[in-house]
Design a protein around this motif. Structure first.
Motif, mmCIF file in Angstrom:
data_model
loop_
_atom_site.group_PDB
_atom_site.id
_atom_site.type_symbol
_atom_site.label_atom_id
_atom_site.label_comp_id
_atom_site.label_asym_id
_atom_site.label_seq_id
_atom_site.Cartn_x
_atom_site.Cartn_y
_atom_site.Cartn_z
ATOM 1 N N LEU A 95 0.842 -1.191 0.000
ATOM 2 C CA LEU A 95 0.000 0.000 0.000
ATOM 3 C C LEU A 95 0.879 1.243 0.000
ATOM 4 C CD1 LEU A 95 -2.715 -0.922 2.684
ATOM 5 C CD2 LEU A 95 -2.768 -1.327 0.212
ATOM 6 N N THR A 96 0.476 2.260 -0.740
ATOM 7 C CA THR A 96 1.203 3.532 -0.787
ATOM 8 C C THR A 96 0.235 4.686 -0.548
ATOM 9 O OG1 THR A 96 0.945 3.447 -3.199
ATOM 10 C CG2 THR A 96 3.097 2.836 -2.313
ATOM 11 N N PRO A 97 0.733 5.829 -0.056
ATOM 12 C CA PRO A 97 -0.129 6.987 0.184
ATOM 13 C C PRO A 97 -0.383 7.804 -1.077
ATOM 14 C CG PRO A 97 2.074 7.470 0.934
ATOM 15 C CD PRO A 97 2.098 6.040 0.464
ATOM 16 N N PHE A 98 0.128 7.342 -2.216
ATOM 17 C CA PHE A 98 -0.091 8.018 -3.496
ATOM 18 C C PHE A 98 -0.332 6.956 -4.561
ATOM 19 C CE2 PHE A 98 4.424 7.983 -2.285
ATOM 20 C CZ PHE A 98 4.916 7.031 -3.169
ATOM 21 N N GLU A 99 -1.044 7.337 -5.613
ATOM 22 C CA GLU A 99 -1.307 6.405 -6.711
ATOM 23 C C GLU A 99 0.003 6.024 -7.380
ATOM 24 O OE1 GLU A 99 -3.984 4.944 -7.492
ATOM 25 O OE2 GLU A 99 -5.673 6.128 -6.749
ATOM 26 N N SER A 104 1.157 -0.832 -6.674
ATOM 27 C CA SER A 104 0.627 -0.894 -5.315
ATOM 28 C C SER A 104 -0.838 -0.481 -5.340
ATOM 29 C CB SER A 104 1.413 0.051 -4.393
ATOM 30 O OG SER A 104 1.220 1.408 -4.805
ATOM 31 N N LYS A 105 -1.470 -0.577 -4.181
ATOM 32 C CA LYS A 105 -2.818 -0.044 -4.009
ATOM 33 C C LYS A 105 -2.757 1.145 -3.068
ATOM 34 C CE LYS A 105 -5.484 -4.214 -5.024
ATOM 35 N NZ LYS A 105 -6.030 -3.663 -6.267
ATOM 36 N N LEU A 106 -3.724 2.038 -3.209
ATOM 37 C CA LEU A 106 -3.738 3.260 -2.407
ATOM 38 C C LEU A 106 -4.100 2.929 -0.961
ATOM 39 C CD1 LEU A 106 -3.371 6.340 -2.745
ATOM 40 C CD2 LEU A 106 -5.859 6.488 -3.052
ATOM 41 N N TYR A 107 -3.333 3.476 -0.034
ATOM 42 C CA TYR A 107 -3.573 3.231 1.384
ATOM 43 C C TYR A 107 -4.930 3.773 1.821
ATOM 44 C CZ TYR A 107 -3.430 3.754 6.427
ATOM 45 O OH TYR A 107 -3.747 3.701 7.757
ATOM 46 N N PHE A 124 3.712 -1.112 3.980
ATOM 47 C CA PHE A 124 3.390 0.310 3.861
ATOM 48 C C PHE A 124 4.590 1.019 3.224
ATOM 49 C CE2 PHE A 124 1.045 -1.209 7.633
ATOM 50 C CZ PHE A 124 -0.250 -0.997 7.169
ATOM 51 N N ALA A 125 4.505 1.252 1.925
ATOM 52 C CA ALA A 125 5.615 1.858 1.179
ATOM 53 C C ALA A 125 5.349 3.341 0.947
ATOM 54 C CB ALA A 125 5.782 1.138 -0.160
#
Length: 231
Positions: A95-99, A104-107, A124-125
């Motif tokens: 999961l990442t905090p940005f697209e 990854s998928k959005l957090y 959590f990347a």
């Protein structure tokens, strides 16, 4: 412990090579985490990017861009380690905090709950998604958000010392230290922002050496030889 946030040092994952990945080291981590997952413990993971990039060491790159490169370094680490974990028999999601396209998928808090309910290990990347914040801060932020019982800090050193043990052979190791003392003495367990977040949110930490035999499993099961950071 029912849910933990494991912070892995990028440098520690590189092993003796100091850069990139040491696959044997990563596989040892994967086998330990699988033991925890098989016992029903939910595991979230944050990985530093120091095995690829340390932006603050460059004087020729804008700080915001340097931090963005660092965020991508953590994403590379999480994708790699996630794949090793899958090869060891675990289900994982980054999961990442940005697209980030298909990487990854959005957090979101809802996604975290869904993946934990299905026994996924969640990576959590991308840090917090903002410059000027370290992966230390991202670690505490995610730990608080997912309501982890504790943060496990797996480092290249085996605990918290009153001085750098690499340069001072007489440095004293703490068995236990309060987060207030960490802040007051600037012991650099995590950076100051992360330390204050731990204190305000009463998030304890266990600091230990990643390269010690079965250190992750032993720490969770109480056979702990590192430093306990209390709140």
């Amino acid at each position: 412990m029912k849910r933990i946030l494991l912070k892995l040092s990028g440098e520690a994952l590189a092993g003796d090579k100091k850069t990139g990945f040491d696959e044997a080291t990563v596989m040892k981590v994967a086998k330990q985490v699988k033991i925890l997952v098989d016992e029903g413990i939910q595991v979230g993971i944050v990985i530093g990017g120091g095995n690829f990039w340390r932006g603050r060491s460059s004087e020729n790159i804008n700080r915001e861009k340097a931090d963005q490169i660092g965020m991508l370094a953590t994403l590379m680490n999480c994708i790699y380690v996630s794949e090793i974990f899958q090869s060891a028999g675990m289900m994982t999601q980054v999961l990442t905090p940005f697209e980030c396209g298909g990487f990854s998928k959005l957090y979101s808090h809802e996604r975290v709950g869904k993946y934990f309910a299905h026994n996924f290990v969640i990576f959590f990347a991308g840090g917090t998604g903002h410059p000027y914040f370290s992966t230390d801060t991202a670690t505490v932020l995610r730990a608080v958000e997912i309501e982890a019982d504790v943060i496990l800090l797996a480092k290249a050193v085996d605990g918290v010392y009153d001085d750098d043990p690499k340069s001072n052979p007489n440095a004293k190791k703490y068995d236990e230290v309060s987060i207030q003392e960490v802040i007051d003495k600037k012991l650099a367990v995590v950076d100051m922002t992360a330390s204050i977040m731990c204190m305000e949110n009463k998030m304890p930490m266990l600091v230990f050496g990643l390269n010690q035999e079965n250190s992750i499993v032993n720490t969770v099961k109480g056979d702990f030889t590192g430093t306990r950071v209390t709140v």
